[in-house]
Design a protein around this motif. Structure first.
Motif, PDB file in Angstrom:
ATOM      1  N   GLY A   2      35.168  47.646  39.828  1.00 20.48           N
ATOM      2  CA  GLY A   2      36.181  46.670  39.428  1.00 20.48           C
ATOM      3  C   GLY A   2      36.286  45.442  40.319  1.00 20.48           C
ATOM      4  N   THR A   3      35.456  45.340  41.349  1.00 16.70           N
ATOM      5  CA  THR A   3      35.648  44.228  42.288  1.00 16.70           C
ATOM      6  C   THR A   3      35.240  42.879  41.686  1.00 16.70           C
ATOM      7  N   ASP A   4      34.418  42.897  40.656  1.00 16.72           N
ATOM      8  CA  ASP A   4      34.136  41.668  39.901  1.00 16.72           C
ATOM      9  C   ASP A   4      34.939  41.628  38.597  1.00 16.72           C
ATOM     10  N   ILE A   5      34.852  42.705  37.807  1.00 17.53           N
ATOM     11  CA  ILE A   5      35.386  42.639  36.441  1.00 17.53           C
ATOM     12  C   ILE A   5      36.909  42.485  36.428  1.00 17.53           C
ATOM     13  N   ILE A   6      37.612  43.132  37.351  1.00 16.96           N
ATOM     14  CA  ILE A   6      39.080  43.016  37.328  1.00 16.96           C
ATOM     15  C   ILE A   6      39.490  41.581  37.653  1.00 16.96           C
ATOM     16  N   VAL A   7      38.795  40.968  38.612  1.00 16.12           N
ATOM     17  CA  VAL A   7      39.096  39.569  38.949  1.00 16.12           C
ATOM     18  C   VAL A   7      38.761  38.662  37.765  1.00 16.12           C
ATOM     19  N   GLN A   8      37.616  38.922  37.119  1.00 15.98           N
ATOM     20  CA  GLN A   8      37.198  38.067  35.989  1.00 15.98           C
ATOM     21  C   GLN A   8      38.192  38.147  34.835  1.00 15.98           C
TER      22      GLN A   8
END
Lengths: 160, 290
Positions: free
Chosen positions: B32-38
């Protein structure tokens, strides 16, 4: 709206339950549902570390975890650091070394520092600074924080 | 964050069914370190996150010295560098695992997620490429395998088709007298995105370079495998001149852009220097490993 879910997990050793939307982060669940407002929101995108909590066996940015992912997990927040005998040595050292000013970054630093000392009880200054790179402080210039954690490491070793 | 749904399938087929039904409105969730921010910042418009961490195949690390490593796509970095056997066998992977974000990010971020996010600057993709890693993909039509160097098709784009997702990444068994190294350049000590990066893997034979593979990060629309360097180095003596030539091939192969992190000229220079140093580092490790 997406269906809300009931999530049961352990927070600071106690059973906890939240009823939340899938979009809510662990940070929001802790602060807005469980009223554990020690954990702070800084950047809300994984850069600053203010929301650091321990999730099972490692630290995470709680803004980058969905609460619904945490079913059955164990969470440790800054509220869980102090024991029956008072403050955790890292907390005590932060006070004695004046390692905080505005205090927003402090809970994250405390949880991260505890995790570091659990894994590496005698870190070098370099290891310590490298490990705490995921926690930003805009007040202290870091030196006082580093001195406090080094002092806490020594206290913990002396107490053993 | 916008309202989203959440599903946590327990099997490959269950995940494939959800991803296939929801198509581009669904996205797998690993660390989730990319997708949650995106999703939070509105950069990626989806309706449902499909948490793949409850699927056994995606959370498993299987290693033995005869068959190699199968790394579940959702295994976070800290589980890789804390695995003493894996760390000893593949130091070139550990170089990347320890420099992605800091401890908090490494507690969640996975190699599989880094691969599927398909950033040209991704730190784990080049080390996987030089170790000849192969992606295991599952979808409505069953499984297929794709070499890591063919997985990314454009910035943020991969070869995954509707309903497909990454299950695991397989690396060949470690060999004696062989090792990898990954280096990246950033203008500070940690917590940054590569201006450029280079991964190298070398197998030594009778004190010479038997074979070598080099891949470059942040200097092309996708992580760039430079096969020409391996062709040039095979069977060569280890000399400063050989390594310098490899660096010059890297400089010529790089197709970088000017942006806020660096210029074309700077990035090409970095490719030459980092390639040389990564090869040197891999050779030194391979010699220790003899």
């Amino acid at each position: 709206m997406a269906e809300k879910r009931r999530v049961q997990f352990i927070v600071n050793g106690d059973k906890a339950e939240v009823y939340c939307s899938p979009r809510e982060s662990l940070l929001e669940a802790l602060r807005d549902h469980l009223y554990l407002t020690g954990t702070k929101e800084g950047c809300n995108n994984g850069n600053c570390g203010a929301c650091t909590v321990q999730l099972n066996d490692r630290i995470v940015d709680s803004c980058l975890v969905l609460a619904v992912e945490c079913e059955g997990d164990e969470v440790l927040t800054v509220e869980g650091l102090a024991g029956e005998n008072g403050l955790h040595p890292v907390q005590q050292a932060f006070l004695e070394h004046a390692a905080l000013q505005c205090g927003v970054c402090t809970p994250g630093f405390l949880v991260a520092s505890k995790a570091l000392l659990d894994a590496n009880p005698n870190p070098t200054e370099h290891e310590l600074r490298y490990f705490l790179a995921g926690n930003l402080c805009r007040c202290t210039g870091y030196d006082k924080i580093v001195h406090a954690v080094m002092a806490a490491a020594q206290t913990i070793q002396e107490n053993e | 964050m916008k309202d989203i749904e959440y599903a946590a399938p327990r099997s490959l087929d269950e995940a494939a069914a959800i991803l296939n039904e929801r198509g581009s409105r669904a996205r797998p969730l690993a660390g989730g370190t990319d997708i949650i921010v995106q999703v939070r910042e509105g950069c990626r418009d989806i309706d449902i996150l499909v948490d793949v961490k409850k699927i056994p195949e995606l959370s498993a690390v299987q290693f033995n010295r005869d068959e190699g490593l199968t790394l579940g796509a959702a295994v976070p970095c800290y589980q890789i560098y804390n695995n003493a056997e894996v760390a000893q066998a593949y130091p070139g992977l550990i170089d990347a695992a320890i420099l992605i974000g800091a401890a908090q990010i490494q507690g969640r971020a996975s190699f599989g997620g880094n691969l599927c996010n398909a950033s040209p600057a991704a730190d784990t993709i080049c080390p996987l490429i030089v170790h000849s890693a192969v992606c295991s993909i599952y979808g409505p039509d069953g499984s297929r395998a794709v070499p890591v160097e063919e997985f990314c098709s454009a910035p943020g784009q991969t070869v995954l088709k509707q309903g497909e997702f990454l299950v695991s990444i397989a690396l060949p068994p470690p060999k004696p007298s062989a090792a990898g190294r990954y280096l990246r350049f950033i203008p500070r000590n940690e917590m940054d995105i590569a201006v450029a990066g280079a991964a190298a893997y070398v197998e030594l034979e009778n004190g010479m370079i038997g074979s070598a593979r080099v891949a470059l990060a942040a200097v092309a629309p996708t992580p760039l495998f430079v096969a020409e360097i391996g062709e040039r180095l095979a069977g060569q003596d280890i000399t400063d001149e050989t390594l310098r030539e490899a660096g010059e091939i890297a400089r010529a192969a790089a197709r970088p852009i000017d942006d806020m992190r660096g210029t074309v000229e700077h990035r090409k220079e970095l490719c030459a220097v980092l390639t040389r140093r990564a090869l040197k580092g891999a050779i030194e490790r391979a010699q220790e490993n003899a």
